[in-house]
Scaffold this motif. Sequence first.
Motif, mmCIF file in Angstrom:
data_model
loop_
_atom_site.group_PDB
_atom_site.id
_atom_site.type_symbol
_atom_site.label_atom_id
_atom_site.label_comp_id
_atom_site.label_asym_id
_atom_site.label_seq_id
_atom_site.Cartn_x
_atom_site.Cartn_y
_atom_site.Cartn_z
ATOM 1 N N SER A 51 0.688 -1.045 -0.060
ATOM 2 C CA SER A 51 -0.056 0.003 0.148
ATOM 3 C C SER A 51 0.874 1.118 -0.041
ATOM 4 O O SER A 51 0.317 2.615 -0.259
ATOM 5 N N LEU A 52 2.062 1.040 0.045
ATOM 6 C CA LEU A 52 2.954 2.236 -0.038
ATOM 7 C C LEU A 52 2.803 3.115 -1.032
ATOM 8 O O LEU A 52 3.034 4.521 -0.993
ATOM 9 N N PRO A 53 2.641 2.760 -2.451
ATOM 10 C CA PRO A 53 2.630 3.523 -3.411
ATOM 11 C C PRO A 53 1.411 4.568 -3.387
ATOM 12 O O PRO A 53 1.180 5.553 -3.659
ATOM 13 N N THR A 54 0.189 3.988 -2.912
ATOM 14 C CA THR A 54 -1.022 4.771 -2.657
ATOM 15 C C THR A 54 -0.824 5.692 -1.558
ATOM 16 O O THR A 54 -1.308 6.818 -1.628
ATOM 17 N N ILE A 254 -3.783 3.970 -11.934
ATOM 18 C CA ILE A 254 -2.763 2.794 -12.252
ATOM 19 C C ILE A 254 -1.459 3.772 -12.671
ATOM 20 O O ILE A 254 -0.403 3.290 -12.341
ATOM 21 N N ASN A 255 -1.717 4.730 -13.433
ATOM 22 C CA ASN A 255 -0.557 5.521 -13.852
ATOM 23 C C ASN A 255 0.276 6.258 -12.775
ATOM 24 O O ASN A 255 1.438 6.106 -12.841
ATOM 25 N N LEU A 256 -0.473 6.555 -11.835
ATOM 26 C CA LEU A 256 0.147 7.188 -10.539
ATOM 27 C C LEU A 256 0.928 6.143 -9.803
ATOM 28 O O LEU A 256 1.924 6.635 -9.210
ATOM 29 N N VAL A 257 0.227 4.817 -9.697
ATOM 30 C CA VAL A 257 1.015 3.922 -8.855
ATOM 31 C C VAL A 257 2.396 3.782 -9.505
ATOM 32 O O VAL A 257 3.454 3.497 -8.693
ATOM 33 N N MET A 258 2.463 3.493 -11.026
ATOM 34 C CA MET A 258 3.626 3.376 -11.545
ATOM 35 C C MET A 258 4.761 4.401 -11.420
ATOM 36 O O MET A 258 5.908 4.471 -11.318
ATOM 37 N N GLU A 259 4.186 5.838 -11.439
ATOM 38 C CA GLU A 259 5.074 6.941 -10.939
ATOM 39 C C GLU A 259 5.412 6.815 -9.560
ATOM 40 O O GLU A 259 6.705 7.169 -9.328
ATOM 41 N N ALA A 260 4.557 6.450 -8.625
ATOM 42 C CA ALA A 260 4.895 6.496 -7.300
ATOM 43 C C ALA A 260 6.146 5.262 -7.147
ATOM 44 O O ALA A 260 6.910 5.359 -6.404
ATOM 45 N N ASN A 261 5.906 4.136 -7.867
ATOM 46 C CA ASN A 261 6.916 2.992 -7.727
ATOM 47 C C ASN A 261 8.204 3.562 -8.349
ATOM 48 O O ASN A 261 9.114 3.013 -7.822
ATOM 49 N N ALA A 262 8.307 4.333 -9.126
ATOM 50 C CA ALA A 262 9.623 4.901 -9.803
ATOM 51 C C ALA A 262 10.189 5.508 -8.598
ATOM 52 O O ALA A 262 11.497 5.629 -8.496
ATOM 53 N N ASP A 267 14.528 6.052 -4.678
ATOM 54 C CA ASP A 267 15.181 6.652 -3.188
ATOM 55 C C ASP A 267 14.624 5.761 -1.984
ATOM 56 O O ASP A 267 13.455 6.138 -1.558
ATOM 57 N N LYS A 268 15.229 4.547 -1.725
ATOM 58 C CA LYS A 268 14.776 3.681 -0.715
ATOM 59 C C LYS A 268 14.647 4.347 0.742
ATOM 60 O O LYS A 268 14.021 4.026 1.521
ATOM 61 N N GLU A 269 15.597 5.231 1.249
ATOM 62 C CA GLU A 269 15.866 5.938 2.284
ATOM 63 C C GLU A 269 14.695 6.712 2.530
ATOM 64 O O GLU A 269 13.905 6.948 3.612
ATOM 65 N N LYS A 270 14.124 7.490 1.452
ATOM 66 C CA LYS A 270 12.904 8.199 1.537
ATOM 67 C C LYS A 270 11.873 7.732 1.807
ATOM 68 O O LYS A 270 10.713 7.992 2.298
ATOM 69 N N ALA A 271 11.566 6.483 0.939
ATOM 70 C CA ALA A 271 10.576 5.399 0.922
ATOM 71 C C ALA A 271 10.452 5.074 2.339
ATOM 72 O O ALA A 271 9.396 5.165 2.918
ATOM 73 N N ALA A 272 11.552 4.740 2.914
ATOM 74 C CA ALA A 272 11.508 4.171 4.492
ATOM 75 C C ALA A 272 10.980 4.968 5.248
ATOM 76 O O ALA A 272 10.278 4.890 6.331
ATOM 77 N N ASP A 273 11.051 6.659 4.921
ATOM 78 C CA ASP A 273 10.758 7.406 5.994
ATOM 79 C C ASP A 273 9.044 7.591 5.806
ATOM 80 O O ASP A 273 8.389 7.621 6.888
ATOM 81 N N LEU A 274 8.579 7.600 4.721
ATOM 82 C CA LEU A 274 7.195 7.364 4.181
ATOM 83 C C LEU A 274 6.629 6.267 4.871
ATOM 84 O O LEU A 274 5.529 6.320 5.465
ATOM 85 N N MET A 275 7.099 4.962 4.795
ATOM 86 C CA MET A 275 6.700 4.041 5.542
ATOM 87 C C MET A 275 6.482 3.942 6.756
ATOM 88 O O MET A 275 5.545 3.471 7.352
ATOM 89 N N MET A 276 7.588 4.549 7.476
ATOM 90 C CA MET A 276 7.492 4.501 8.939
ATOM 91 C C MET A 276 6.325 5.498 9.394
ATOM 92 O O MET A 276 5.665 5.076 10.255
ATOM 93 N N GLU A 277 6.281 6.616 8.672
ATOM 94 C CA GLU A 277 5.107 7.466 8.962
ATOM 95 C C GLU A 277 3.823 6.720 8.730
ATOM 96 O O GLU A 277 2.642 6.902 9.734
ATOM 97 N N PHE A 278 3.593 6.123 7.998
ATOM 98 C CA PHE A 278 2.574 5.335 7.335
ATOM 99 C C PHE A 278 2.153 4.377 8.303
ATOM 100 O O PHE A 278 0.929 4.215 8.712
ATOM 101 N N VAL A 292 13.566 -0.946 6.337
ATOM 102 C CA VAL A 292 14.463 -0.652 5.249
ATOM 103 C C VAL A 292 14.785 -2.362 4.673
ATOM 104 O O VAL A 292 14.796 -2.302 3.326
ATOM 105 N N GLY A 293 14.960 -3.187 5.354
ATOM 106 C CA GLY A 293 15.074 -4.689 5.104
ATOM 107 C C GLY A 293 13.832 -5.022 4.108
ATOM 108 O O GLY A 293 14.011 -5.788 2.966
ATOM 109 N N ASP A 294 12.698 -4.679 4.141
ATOM 110 C CA ASP A 294 11.564 -5.031 3.456
ATOM 111 C C ASP A 294 11.606 -4.209 2.274
ATOM 112 O O ASP A 294 11.312 -4.939 1.116
ATOM 113 N N LEU A 295 12.064 -3.097 2.271
ATOM 114 C CA LEU A 295 12.103 -2.211 0.922
ATOM 115 C C LEU A 295 13.076 -3.093 0.108
ATOM 116 O O LEU A 295 12.959 -2.981 -1.208
ATOM 117 N N GLU A 296 14.322 -3.146 0.738
ATOM 118 C CA GLU A 296 15.384 -4.074 -0.219
ATOM 119 C C GLU A 296 14.824 -5.178 -0.892
ATOM 120 O O GLU A 296 15.836 -5.575 -1.647
#
Length: 346
Positions: A51-54, A254-262, A267-278, A292-296
């Motif tokens: 659910s992170l891309p959403t 769907i287009n935005l999900v692919m954009e978010a995925n990119a 930037d997995k570190e920035k993604a980790a920040d967002l995931m922690m807040e989520f 971080v391990g999950d994202l890797e």
Amino acid sequence: MRKYKTFGIALLVLVLLTACGTKKKDNGGDANNDGKDLPVLRVAMMPFINSLPTEYIIENGLDVKNGFKIESTMFSTGAPMNEAVAADLWDVGSMGAAAVTGVANYDMMIIGEVLESLDGQGIFAKPDHPAAKVKGMNPSFPNVYGDKDSVKGSTILLPIGTAQHFTVLKWLEKIGLKQEDVNIVNMETVQAYQALKADQADMASLNVPTFFDAVNDEMVQLGNLADLGTRYVDMIVANPKAVEGKEEIIQKYINLVMEANAEINKDKEKAADLMMEFLKKNGVEQSRESVVGDLERVNFFEKDDWKDRELGLFAKELGEFYIGQGQIDASLMEKFETAIDPKFTK
């Protein structure tokens, strides 16, 4: 083989299954557009990485900027999410193995894929369990533990209809057993691991972050999807009513999900920040190390991935496997021919 009383567990399971989250969140967008007059897309979410891309779309107001507004509803696992689509409570969402039962039993559709991974799904036992002392019984899968004698009759805790359930069925197949040879008890992942540690079961099938807890606690991993040779995929699923009535908005999503995925892949570190807040917002405690391990361990699908990728291959593999295991009727496999719709990823 040790025996366990399960009536207390069953009561706990009943409570848990009826307690999936239903908190809704409206994305207000930026200061120039609060989204009040925009069409709504009801997105089912879970407090997991799929659910992170959403969450990225919501937090960056990309839905409102693209002419629609996301209204999200949180679910604990795929099973209650499936039941909710039958009641027409959401339009699109993301899930893993539960998508198969959603298609077979609730006429759900598969319209995209979010990510793929090889690790993070595994069956664990304490080191003193007999199965933890038998390794490589099947020479084609040398890292898998257990055999018929050490596993038959075991009590295994897992949330039914999920990736953990699929993992157990694959594992049992590799050691020559079927589901009816063991005692599977329906229980959410965190509670399942707690019960395993309290000697209330033989094994528990876990996903992240509890997967990492078991590894750190030196539990024995009897088998995971990497050992079993399966590349696991989380899919984007849809309510058929929404596919008919909200096609334009779903395409934007769907287009935005692919954009978010990119952006997440970049930037997995920035993604980790967002995931922690989520996770924090949804009352889930998880260390940054495990996030971080999950994202890797995963790859999020981007636009270019769909040039050569065929939608739904993993879903069909799951469906065929469940049929072979007697989990769904063979006649229901026909639904996958019409339920997998690639137009949005094309």
